[in-house]
Write a protein that holds these residues in place. Structure first.
Motif, short mmCIF file in Angstrom:
data_model
loop_
_atom_site.label_atom_id
_atom_site.label_comp_id
_atom_site.label_asym_id
_atom_site.label_seq_id
_atom_site.Cartn_x
_atom_site.Cartn_y
_atom_site.Cartn_z
N HIS A 146 0.82 -1.21 0.00
CA HIS A 146 0.00 0.00 0.00
C HIS A 146 0.86 1.26 0.00
O HIS A 146 0.53 2.24 -0.69
CB HIS A 146 -0.93 0.00 1.22
CG HIS A 146 -2.02 -1.02 1.13
ND1 HIS A 146 -2.75 -1.42 2.22
CD2 HIS A 146 -2.51 -1.72 0.07
CE1 HIS A 146 -3.64 -2.32 1.85
NE2 HIS A 146 -3.51 -2.52 0.55
N ILE A 147 1.93 1.26 0.77
CA ILE A 147 2.84 2.41 0.77
C ILE A 147 3.40 2.65 -0.62
O ILE A 147 3.43 3.80 -1.12
CB ILE A 147 3.97 2.21 1.80
CG1 ILE A 147 3.41 2.28 3.23
CG2 ILE A 147 5.07 3.27 1.61
CD1 ILE A 147 4.40 1.88 4.30
N LEU A 148 3.83 1.58 -1.29
CA LEU A 148 4.41 1.72 -2.62
C LEU A 148 3.34 2.08 -3.66
O LEU A 148 3.64 2.79 -4.63
CB LEU A 148 5.13 0.43 -3.01
CG LEU A 148 6.41 0.16 -2.21
CD1 LEU A 148 6.97 -1.22 -2.52
CD2 LEU A 148 7.47 1.24 -2.48
N LEU A 149 2.10 1.63 -3.45
CA LEU A 149 1.01 2.05 -4.32
C LEU A 149 0.80 3.56 -4.20
O LEU A 149 0.55 4.25 -5.20
CB LEU A 149 -0.28 1.29 -3.96
CG LEU A 149 -1.54 1.68 -4.74
CD1 LEU A 149 -1.35 1.49 -6.23
CD2 LEU A 149 -2.75 0.88 -4.23
N GLY A 150 0.89 4.06 -2.97
CA GLY A 150 0.78 5.50 -2.76
C GLY A 150 1.89 6.26 -3.47
O GLY A 150 1.67 7.33 -4.04
N ARG A 151 3.11 5.69 -3.46
CA ARG A 151 4.23 6.32 -4.18
C ARG A 151 3.95 6.36 -5.69
O ARG A 151 4.24 7.35 -6.36
CB ARG A 151 5.53 5.55 -3.93
CG ARG A 151 5.97 5.44 -2.48
CD ARG A 151 6.16 6.77 -1.84
NE ARG A 151 6.73 6.65 -0.50
CZ ARG A 151 6.50 7.50 0.49
NH1 ARG A 151 5.69 8.53 0.28
NH2 ARG A 151 7.06 7.33 1.66
N GLU A 152 3.39 5.27 -6.21
CA GLU A 152 3.07 5.22 -7.65
C GLU A 152 2.04 6.28 -8.01
O GLU A 152 2.14 6.94 -9.05
CB GLU A 152 2.56 3.83 -8.03
CG GLU A 152 3.65 2.79 -8.14
CD GLU A 152 3.10 1.46 -8.65
OE1 GLU A 152 3.62 0.96 -9.66
OE2 GLU A 152 2.17 0.94 -8.02
N ARG A 153 1.04 6.44 -7.18
CA ARG A 153 0.01 7.45 -7.45
C ARG A 153 0.59 8.85 -7.38
O ARG A 153 0.17 9.75 -8.13
CB ARG A 153 -1.15 7.29 -6.48
CG ARG A 153 -1.94 6.01 -6.72
CD ARG A 153 -3.17 5.94 -5.84
NE ARG A 153 -3.92 4.71 -6.09
CZ ARG A 153 -5.03 4.37 -5.46
NH1 ARG A 153 -5.53 5.17 -4.52
NH2 ARG A 153 -5.66 3.23 -5.75
N ASP A 154 1.54 9.05 -6.48
CA ASP A 154 2.24 10.34 -6.43
C ASP A 154 2.87 10.69 -7.76
O ASP A 154 2.87 11.83 -8.20
CB ASP A 154 3.32 10.31 -5.34
CG ASP A 154 2.82 10.85 -4.01
OD1 ASP A 154 1.79 11.54 -4.01
OD2 ASP A 154 3.45 10.56 -2.99
N VAL A 155 3.44 9.67 -8.39
CA VAL A 155 4.14 9.86 -9.65
C VAL A 155 3.18 10.11 -10.80
O VAL A 155 3.40 10.98 -11.65
CB VAL A 155 5.03 8.63 -9.97
CG1 VAL A 155 5.59 8.71 -11.39
CG2 VAL A 155 6.15 8.52 -8.96
N ASN A 156 2.08 9.35 -10.81
CA ASN A 156 1.21 9.33 -11.99
C ASN A 156 0.05 10.31 -11.94
O ASN A 156 -0.62 10.52 -12.95
CB ASN A 156 0.65 7.91 -12.18
CG ASN A 156 1.75 6.90 -12.45
OD1 ASN A 156 2.70 7.18 -13.16
ND2 ASN A 156 1.63 5.70 -11.86
N MET A 157 -0.21 10.91 -10.79
CA MET A 157 -1.36 11.80 -10.65
C MET A 157 -0.90 13.23 -10.39
O MET A 157 -0.29 13.52 -9.36
CB MET A 157 -2.26 11.32 -9.51
CG MET A 157 -3.63 11.98 -9.47
SD MET A 157 -4.63 11.35 -8.09
CE MET A 157 -4.83 9.63 -8.55
N LYS A 158 -1.17 14.14 -11.32
CA LYS A 158 -0.76 15.54 -11.16
C LYS A 158 -1.65 16.31 -10.20
O LYS A 158 -1.24 17.32 -9.63
CB LYS A 158 -0.77 16.24 -12.52
CG LYS A 158 0.33 15.77 -13.47
CD LYS A 158 1.71 16.07 -12.89
CE LYS A 158 2.81 15.67 -13.85
NZ LYS A 158 4.16 15.88 -13.25
N GLN A 159 -2.89 15.85 -10.03
CA GLN A 159 -3.80 16.51 -9.10
C GLN A 159 -4.87 15.51 -8.67
O GLN A 159 -5.45 14.82 -9.50
CB GLN A 159 -4.46 17.73 -9.74
CG GLN A 159 -5.35 18.51 -8.79
CD GLN A 159 -5.97 19.74 -9.44
OE1 GLN A 159 -6.12 19.80 -10.66
NE2 GLN A 159 -6.34 20.73 -8.64
#
Length: 371
Positions: free
Chosen positions: A170-183
């Motif tokens: 889940h932590i790494l999924l959050g990191r991925e979303r940080d990268v892929n989502m601008k807002q």
């Protein structure tokens, strides 16, 4: 392993808080590691590395780890927190300020560092965690991972406590979303990210304290953890917002709040703020105020259950896991004092007095089983 983090921690804390001179107090807390730690083997060296990494890149998470109730919980905390910090670093190195109540920051913003491509960073940590869980027999990690101090310590902690793999994922999924989502599209999506990142972090530390989410008796603990996770995660998002926007173009204010208050698109917003557009600042402050109020509300909901938590057989252990709520609240207080202006340069400047006041609150809370 019992001597890795000894009971001398608490005599060290007494030295810290008995000093009346702020400069002396600051010097005392910088020596706290040396009071607690005794280097004697490879695990100890990895623990020392993880503590120093957390103290450098996540100073607000340093003292809460030292104040946990048990030796095993402290070792687990710094292993997990070091992973949490390292998996989010976009640069390999960058000097940061060292203050208990200061911001966790994106490494490399405003400093020189070696950029790590986001996909490489996330894949590296995914492979590292997977390799640990694949090693069911407790054998040595493959050479590539034995050279990473954080993964070596995690290997010890994960197998000792049988930590749930899903929380790391889940932590790494959050990191991925940080990268892929601008807002983030909505405030609920921002809260979901906070739970993936900070809620999962708290759940892992609870497991290191012998508290698992497989018993209805522990429901209150994990309900409180969920609310603290929202507060911790939202506060982190706010304190990181301007550095994040400057380095990645990502705006932390969700789209629904931007539409509610007439905040411009991320690209236009950065340009308008740089030119001193006061109307744009006012709109942004209104949106930030709403976000901060949501973080405070979740902290309030968690604290309402303090008495109930204290009567729980493991309430004392759990309350110390929730200590990171206090540095988060300190930032929210500072943000309110600055009229919710994220662009105020002094917002991220933490004086020694505030540093020590926050440390004092943490120490008092650890003794009174509050957060």
């Amino acid at each position: 392993m019992q001597s890795l983090l000894s009971p001398r921690l608490f005599s060290g804390c007494k030295i810290l808080f008995h000093s009346r001179n702020v400069k002396q107090q600051s010097r005392n807390i910088s020596l706290l590691n040396n009071i607690v730690i005794s280097k004697h083997d490879e695990i100890q060296a990895d623990l020392d590395h993880s503590i120093n990494l957390v103290r450098k890149y996540d100073p607000s998470g340093y003292l809460p780890g030292l104040l946990l109730s048990t030796n095993d919980a402290r070792i687990g905390y710094f292993a997990i927190r070091a992973f949490w910090v390292s998996s989010g670093l976009r640069f390999r190195e960058s000097p940061l300020s060292n203050s208990i109540s200061s911001s966790i920051q994106i490494s490399g913003v405003g400093d020189k560092g070696i950029l790590i491509p986001d996909d490489v960073r996330i894949r590296t940590w995914k492979n590292g965690i997977q390799s640990i869980y694949d090693d069911r027999e407790g054998e040595e990690l493959p050479l590539a991972w034995r050279e990473n101090a954080t993964l070596r310590l995690l290997h010890y902690v994960i197998h000792k406590h049988e930590l749930s793999k899903c929380h790391f994922e889940h932590i790494l999924l959050g990191r991925e979303r940080d990268v892929n989502m601008k807002q983030y599209p909505t405030i609920e999506s921002l809260k979901e990210h906070a739970q993936l990142s900070c809620g999962s972090l708290l759940n892992l530390v609870l497991e290191c304290s012998g508290i698992r989410n497989n018993d209805s008796e522990n429901d209150i603990i994990f309900d409180v953890a969920q609310n603290i996770g929202w507060t911790h995660g939202i506060a982190n998002a706010l304190r990181l917002s301007i550095p994040t926007a400057a380095s990645t173009g990502k705006i932390i204010v969700p789209k629904d709040l931007c539409e509610k208050y007439g905040v411009k698109s991320p690209r236009y917003l950065l340009s308008a703020l740089s030119m001193g557009d006061e109307e744009c600042k006012d709109h942004l402050r209104s949106a930030v105020r709403d976000i901060a109020m949501i973080a405070r509300e979740h902290l309030k909901v968690a604290r309402v259950r303090t008495t109930e938590l204290q009567s729980h057989p493991k309430g004392s252990l759990a309350s110390r896991v929730f200590l990171p709520a206090l540095p988060s609240e300190t930032f929210l207080n500072r943000l309110e004092d600055h009229n919710f202006d994220l662009t105020d340069r002094t917002l991220r400047s933490v004086g020694k007095l505030e540093h020590m006041v926050c440390a004092g609150r943490l120490f008092k809370a650890s003794l009174t089983k509050t957060f």
